[in-house]
Design a protein around this motif. Sequence first.
Motif, mmCIF file in Angstrom:
data_model
loop_
_atom_site.group_PDB
_atom_site.id
_atom_site.type_symbol
_atom_site.label_atom_id
_atom_site.label_comp_id
_atom_site.label_asym_id
_atom_site.label_seq_id
_atom_site.Cartn_x
_atom_site.Cartn_y
_atom_site.Cartn_z
ATOM 1 N N LEU A 198 0.820 -1.209 0.000
ATOM 2 C CA LEU A 198 0.000 0.000 0.000
ATOM 3 C C LEU A 198 0.856 1.262 0.000
ATOM 4 O O LEU A 198 0.455 2.300 -0.531
ATOM 5 C CB LEU A 198 -0.910 -0.001 1.236
ATOM 6 C CG LEU A 198 -1.973 -1.107 1.283
ATOM 7 C CD1 LEU A 198 -2.744 -1.045 2.588
ATOM 8 C CD2 LEU A 198 -2.915 -0.987 0.101
ATOM 9 N N GLU A 199 2.054 1.171 0.587
ATOM 10 C CA GLU A 199 2.922 2.346 0.664
ATOM 11 C C GLU A 199 3.673 2.593 -0.639
ATOM 12 O O GLU A 199 3.648 3.689 -1.194
ATOM 13 C CB GLU A 199 3.922 2.197 1.815
ATOM 14 C CG GLU A 199 3.302 2.228 3.195
ATOM 15 C CD GLU A 199 2.688 0.897 3.594
ATOM 16 O OE1 GLU A 199 3.000 -0.113 2.925
ATOM 17 O OE2 GLU A 199 1.886 0.878 4.541
ATOM 18 N N SER A 200 4.346 1.561 -1.146
ATOM 19 C CA SER A 200 5.231 1.738 -2.303
ATOM 20 C C SER A 200 4.626 1.282 -3.616
ATOM 21 O O SER A 200 5.101 1.665 -4.688
ATOM 22 C CB SER A 200 6.540 0.975 -2.066
ATOM 23 O OG SER A 200 6.286 -0.424 -1.998
ATOM 24 N N GLY A 201 3.591 0.440 -3.563
ATOM 25 C CA GLY A 201 3.022 -0.128 -4.783
ATOM 26 C C GLY A 201 3.822 -1.271 -5.356
ATOM 27 O O GLY A 201 3.471 -1.805 -6.418
ATOM 28 N N CYS A 202 4.897 -1.673 -4.668
ATOM 29 C CA CYS A 202 5.738 -2.773 -5.158
ATOM 30 C C CYS A 202 5.029 -4.117 -4.984
ATOM 31 O O CYS A 202 4.166 -4.289 -4.111
ATOM 32 C CB CYS A 202 7.064 -2.797 -4.411
ATOM 33 S SG CYS A 202 8.136 -1.397 -4.776
#
Length: 334
Positions: A285-289
Motif C-alpha cells: 500500500l505504501e510503495s506499490g511494489c
Amino acid sequence: MFRRERSIPLQGSAAALCNNLSVLQLPARNLTLFGVVHGPSAQVLSAAPDGMPLAQRQLHVKEGAGVSPPLITQVHWCVLPFRVLLVLTSHRGIQMYESDGSVMVYWHALDSGDTSSVQAVFARGIASSGHFICVGTCTGRVLVFDIPAKGPNIVLSEELGGHHTPVTDLATEHAQGQDGVADMVTADDSGSLCVWRSGPEFTLLTHIPGFGVPCTSVQLWQGIIAAGYGNGQVHLYEATTGTLNVQINAHARAICALDLAPEVGKLLTAAEDTFVHIWKLSRSLESGCIEVEHCHGECVSDTQVCGARFCDPSGSSFAVTGYDVTEILRFGSM
C-alpha cells in the motif's frame, strides 16, 4: 492447507507437455470440465463437485496426409464474452470446438512454408481477449482470430510478429476498457516476453528480453506478469514497464505450469521436481511494489508433473496431471 481428494480416472496418461491441463468451471450446471492431451488425442471430461466422472469425449486431429497421426500440443477453453470455445492445437493446425467438444466449428491449417524441412511445425499457447482468440506458433508468430457471437464464421484477422523463436504460452487479462492497459503477454523458447494491448489492432507495448532459458508458462494479473522458466525460477514483472520486481527460486527443476486464482491473487506453480506451490501476490500500500507470500507446498511423489490448474477462481482447489499417471489428481482446502 490442502488435502488429497477423489481422483478422476483417465483413459490414458497425460503426455509429457507443459501446461497439459485445462479446467473450465460451470457453476450453473454444478460441473467442472477437464481437458488433457494424450499423444494424438485429447480427453475432455466432466465431473461433479465430489470428483465423480460424468462423461468423457475423445478428440482427434483433423485427418490429412501423413503416415502417422499428428500429435496434439495443447487443449484449452477460451471464455469469450458471448460464448465458450474449446481450442485444440497440434502439429497440423488449430481446431475450435463448442465448449463440450461435440461440434468442430473451425479448422486452420498451419503453413509449413515459413519453416525448414527439418523443423517441426506446430501451434502452442492459447488465450482469449475480448472477442479474439490468440494462438502461438512454431515460427514465433501469434495468430489472432476474430470470433463471431455464434456460428462458424471465424476469421484470421491479424498475425503478431514479436518473437523469433517458437511461442510457448500466452496469457490475457480483462482490461475493462482501460485505454493503454497491457492485457496480453506472450512467451517463447528463448525466455523473451512480449506485452500487448489488444483491440481491433493489437499493439506491442513492451518487450522483455530472454536470458537463454525457455519461459514455459506465463500468467497476467492486475498488471503483474508471472513467468515460469526452465531453470525453476519465477519472475514477476510490471506489465506496463517490463521491470523485474521479484525473482523466486521456486523449484529445483523446470517449471511446467502456472495458474492464477483471479479473485484472490493466488499463484500456482508446478514443476518437474514433483512439487506444486501456491503463493499469494499483492502490492504494498505504501510503495506499490509487488509482494509475495508462500502459502502452501505439495509434493506429488514419484510423478513427472506436466499440468496443474486451480479449479475455481478463489483458489480453494486445484488439479494436477502427471506423465504416465492415468488419473487427474485433485486437492481441496481443508
